[in-house]
Design an enzyme around this catalytic site. Structure first.
Site, PDB file in Angstrom:
ATOM      1  N   GLY A  63     -95.864 -30.367  24.273  1.00 45.03           N
ATOM      2  CA  GLY A  63     -96.732 -30.295  25.456  1.00 45.03           C
ATOM      3  C   GLY A  63     -98.200 -30.574  25.190  1.00 45.03           C
ATOM      4  O   GLY A  63     -99.060 -30.247  26.010  1.00 45.03           O
TER       5      GLY A  63
ATOM      6  N   ARG B 213     -94.976 -46.646  26.890  1.00 46.31           N
ATOM      7  CA  ARG B 213     -94.014 -46.074  27.844  1.00 46.31           C
ATOM      8  C   ARG B 213     -94.463 -46.447  29.254  1.00 46.31           C
ATOM      9  O   ARG B 213     -95.645 -46.751  29.451  1.00 46.31           O
ATOM     10  CB  ARG B 213     -94.019 -44.543  27.726  1.00 46.31           C
ATOM     11  CG  ARG B 213     -93.508 -44.061  26.390  1.00 46.31           C
ATOM     12  CD  ARG B 213     -93.664 -42.553  26.249  1.00 46.31           C
ATOM     13  NE  ARG B 213     -93.269 -42.149  24.911  1.00 46.31           N
ATOM     14  CZ  ARG B 213     -93.824 -41.146  24.231  1.00 46.31           C
ATOM     15  NH1 ARG B 213     -94.773 -40.401  24.785  1.00 46.31           N
ATOM     16  NH2 ARG B 213     -93.413 -40.855  23.024  1.00 46.31           N
TER      17      ARG B 213
ATOM     18  N   ARG C 183     -87.813 -35.839  29.354  1.00 48.67           N
ATOM     19  CA  ARG C 183     -88.930 -36.798  29.470  1.00 48.67           C
ATOM     20  C   ARG C 183     -88.414 -38.233  29.546  1.00 48.67           C
ATOM     21  O   ARG C 183     -89.111 -39.121  30.050  1.00 48.67           O
ATOM     22  CB  ARG C 183     -89.887 -36.617  28.281  1.00 48.67           C
ATOM     23  CG  ARG C 183     -91.230 -37.265  28.491  1.00 48.67           C
ATOM     24  CD  ARG C 183     -92.225 -36.924  27.402  1.00 48.67           C
ATOM     25  NE  ARG C 183     -91.890 -37.571  26.132  1.00 48.67           N
ATOM     26  CZ  ARG C 183     -92.602 -37.435  25.005  1.00 48.67           C
ATOM     27  NH1 ARG C 183     -93.686 -36.679  25.002  1.00 48.67           N
ATOM     28  NH2 ARG C 183     -92.236 -38.048  23.898  1.00 48.67           N
TER      29      ARG C 183
ATOM     30  N   ARG D 205     -87.520 -37.207  15.897  1.00 45.55           N
ATOM     31  CA  ARG D 205     -88.577 -36.310  16.366  1.00 45.55           C
ATOM     32  C   ARG D 205     -88.159 -34.841  16.205  1.00 45.55           C
ATOM     33  O   ARG D 205     -88.980 -33.997  15.846  1.00 45.55           O
ATOM     34  CB  ARG D 205     -88.945 -36.638  17.824  1.00 45.55           C
ATOM     35  CG  ARG D 205     -89.805 -37.881  17.930  1.00 45.55           C
ATOM     36  CD  ARG D 205     -89.922 -38.457  19.315  1.00 45.55           C
ATOM     37  NE  ARG D 205     -90.584 -39.759  19.270  1.00 45.55           N
ATOM     38  CZ  ARG D 205     -91.830 -40.002  19.625  1.00 45.55           C
ATOM     39  NH1 ARG D 205     -92.559 -39.038  20.139  1.00 45.55           N
ATOM     40  NH2 ARG D 205     -92.358 -41.207  19.522  1.00 45.55           N
TER      41      ARG D 205
HETATM   42  N1  LIG Z   1     -94.831 -25.378  29.606  1.00 44.24           N
HETATM   43  C1  LIG Z   1     -93.984 -26.347  29.928  1.00 44.24           C
HETATM   44  N2  LIG Z   1     -92.864 -26.056  30.600  1.00 44.24           N
HETATM   45  C2  LIG Z   1     -91.968 -27.030  30.922  1.00 44.24           C
HETATM   46  N3  LIG Z   1     -92.134 -28.352  30.634  1.00 44.24           N
HETATM   47  C3  LIG Z   1     -93.243 -28.691  29.962  1.00 44.24           C
HETATM   48  C4  LIG Z   1     -94.217 -27.727  29.576  1.00 44.24           C
HETATM   49  N4  LIG Z   1     -95.207 -28.370  28.918  1.00 44.24           N
HETATM   50  C5  LIG Z   1     -94.869 -29.677  28.898  1.00 44.24           C
HETATM   51  N5  LIG Z   1     -93.698 -29.878  29.527  1.00 44.24           N
HETATM   52  C6  LIG Z   1     -92.956 -31.148  29.675  1.00 44.24           C
HETATM   53  O1  LIG Z   1     -92.389 -31.426  28.404  1.00 44.24           O
HETATM   54  C7  LIG Z   1     -92.426 -32.834  28.143  1.00 44.24           C
HETATM   55  C8  LIG Z   1     -93.165 -33.060  26.833  1.00 44.24           C
HETATM   56  O2  LIG Z   1     -94.545 -32.777  27.026  1.00 44.24           O
HETATM   57  P1  LIG Z   1     -95.665 -33.731  26.437  1.00 44.24           P
HETATM   58  O3  LIG Z   1     -95.340 -35.158  26.689  1.00 44.24           O
HETATM   59  O4  LIG Z   1     -96.975 -33.236  26.937  1.00 44.24           O
HETATM   60  O5  LIG Z   1     -95.482 -33.402  24.882  1.00 44.24           O
HETATM   61  P2  LIG Z   1     -96.306 -33.933  23.629  1.00 44.24           P
HETATM   62  O6  LIG Z   1     -96.447 -32.803  22.712  1.00 44.24           O
HETATM   63  O7  LIG Z   1     -97.562 -34.593  24.074  1.00 44.24           O
HETATM   64  O8  LIG Z   1     -95.316 -34.999  23.031  1.00 44.24           O
HETATM   65  P3  LIG Z   1     -95.628 -36.285  22.118  1.00 44.24           P
HETATM   66  O9  LIG Z   1     -96.197 -35.778  20.844  1.00 44.24           O
HETATM   67  O10 LIG Z   1     -94.298 -36.941  21.966  1.00 44.24           O
HETATM   68  O11 LIG Z   1     -96.604 -37.153  22.856  1.00 44.24           O
HETATM   69  C9  LIG Z   1     -93.103 -33.500  29.329  1.00 44.24           C
HETATM   70  O12 LIG Z   1     -92.102 -34.034  30.171  1.00 44.24           O
HETATM   71  C10 LIG Z   1     -93.836 -32.346  30.022  1.00 44.24           C
HETATM   72  O13 LIG Z   1     -93.936 -32.540  31.408  1.00 44.24           O
HETATM   73  N1  LIG Z   2    -101.456 -38.941  12.416  1.00 43.98           N
HETATM   74  C1  LIG Z   2    -101.527 -39.359  13.681  1.00 43.98           C
HETATM   75  N2  LIG Z   2    -100.605 -38.959  14.565  1.00 43.98           N
HETATM   76  C2  LIG Z   2    -100.734 -39.393  15.833  1.00 43.98           C
HETATM   77  C3  LIG Z   2    -101.785 -40.228  16.249  1.00 43.98           C
HETATM   78  N3  LIG Z   2    -101.638 -40.477  17.573  1.00 43.98           N
HETATM   79  C4  LIG Z   2    -100.554 -39.803  17.962  1.00 43.98           C
HETATM   80  N4  LIG Z   2    -100.001 -39.142  16.924  1.00 43.98           N
HETATM   81  C5  LIG Z   2     -98.817 -38.282  16.910  1.00 43.98           C
HETATM   82  O1  LIG Z   2     -97.671 -39.073  16.918  1.00 43.98           O
HETATM   83  C6  LIG Z   2     -96.591 -38.329  17.460  1.00 43.98           C
HETATM   84  C7  LIG Z   2     -95.813 -39.156  18.422  1.00 43.98           C
HETATM   85  O2  LIG Z   2     -96.602 -39.557  19.510  1.00 43.98           O
HETATM   86  P1  LIG Z   2     -95.933 -40.313  20.766  1.00 43.98           P
HETATM   87  O3  LIG Z   2     -97.082 -40.637  21.680  1.00 43.98           O
HETATM   88  O4  LIG Z   2     -95.219 -41.504  20.247  1.00 43.98           O
HETATM   89  O5  LIG Z   2     -94.956 -39.338  21.378  1.00 43.98           O
HETATM   90  C8  LIG Z   2     -97.217 -37.099  18.123  1.00 43.98           C
HETATM   91  O6  LIG Z   2     -96.958 -35.981  17.270  1.00 43.98           O
HETATM   92  C9  LIG Z   2     -98.682 -37.397  18.124  1.00 43.98           C
HETATM   93  O7  LIG Z   2     -99.460 -36.226  17.975  1.00 43.98           O
HETATM   94  C10 LIG Z   2    -102.743 -40.623  15.271  1.00 43.98           C
HETATM   95  O8  LIG Z   2    -103.697 -41.346  15.541  1.00 43.98           O
HETATM   96  N5  LIG Z   2    -102.570 -40.167  14.021  1.00 43.98           N
END
Ligand SMILES: Nc1ncnc2c1ncn2[C@@H]1O[C@H](COP(=O)(O)OP(=O)(O)OP(=O)(O)O)[C@@H](O)[C@H]1O
Ligand SMILES: Nc1nc2c(ncn2[C@@H]2O[C@H](COP(=O)(O)O)[C@@H](O)[C@H]2O)c(=O)[nH]1
Length: 207
Positions: free
Chosen positions: A24, A52, A145, A156
């Protein structure tokens, strides 16, 4: 110690958000940037993964080929870079510089390899780990997602197990937030950053 070029841009402390894919981080940081648009700026990373639906080049990421990314790394344009789930990711010096030049708090969303590498720079960041309530809930969020192939999802989830252990290492993170209820987690994130937020608000009000 890695390249310290960024040190010259001293301003508010950057914030590093890390944690398993799907925990999240983006959801929380987007809320933060919406509520405090004149306080935070996002460090736009480079990646070799495909965009995406809805993601914009230059806003969510700089989407590049492996060749372009490697050339930038070889030139010394990156503060850190990592391979994650079959793709390259990296934070360029320019990404952080652009935010700091505006006197905003720079937010980096990076994986645990990035955390280890940023810790060896002069960036003096605040390190916040966003964790899921459980691996089962993490898997459900990632599946719901609908952004990952089964292979990417499994990679992942494997990385998530390591990350969840990493978040428990003493002295790595300033704050660990379990993102169960989104509003509660967001409140905890704001609390953790309140001092920095108020400092930036005060500085911009007096200038
Ligand atoms: N507290 C929560 N409760 C339920 N769903 C959530 C919550 N927080 C986030 N989500 C949902 O979970 C999914 C993953 O969240 P998000 O994309 O923000 O994760 P992320 O950590 O940024 O992942 P990534 O590192 O892959 O980019 C999304 O679809 C989001 O809407
Ligand atoms: N070390 C780094 N990690 C990064 C960077 N930008 C994003 N991230 C991490 O990659 C994963 C996957 O991201 P996604 O967008 O493909 O879901 C996630 O844990 C990000 O925090 C970076 O510049 N350096």
């Amino acid at each position: 110690m890695r390249d310290a070029t960024i040190k010259a841009m001293a301003g508010p402390r950057p914030v590093v958000l890390s944690g398993p894919s799907g925990a999240g981080k983006s959801t929380l940081l987007k809320k933060l940037m919406k509520e405090y648009d004149s306080v935070f700026g996002f460090s736009v990373s480079h990646t070799t993964r495909s965009p995406r639906p809805g993601e914009e080049n230059g806003k969510d990421y700089h989407f590049v080929t492996r060749e372009v990314m490697q050339a930038g790394i070889d030139k010394g344009d990156f503060i850190e870079n990592a391979e994650f789930s079959g793709n390259m990711y990296g934070t360029s010096k320019a990404a952080v510089h652009d935010v700091q030049a505006k006197n905003l708090i720079c937010i980096l969303d990076i994986d645990m390899q990035g955390v280890r590498n940023i810790k060896q720079t002069d960036l003096n960041a605040i390190y916040i780990s966003i964790q899921p309530p459980s691996t089962e809930i993490l898997e459900k969020r990632l599946r719901d997602r609908k952004t990952e192939s089964e292979d990417s999802l499994q990679r992942r989830l494997r990385a998530a197990k390591v990350d969840m252990e990493f978040s428990k290492e003493a002295g790595v993170f300033d704050v660990v937030i379990v993102n169960d209820n989104l509003d509660v987690a967001y409140g905890q994130l704001k609390d953790a950053l309140l001092e920095e937020i108020n400092m930036v608000k005060k500085t911009s009000a007096s200038s």
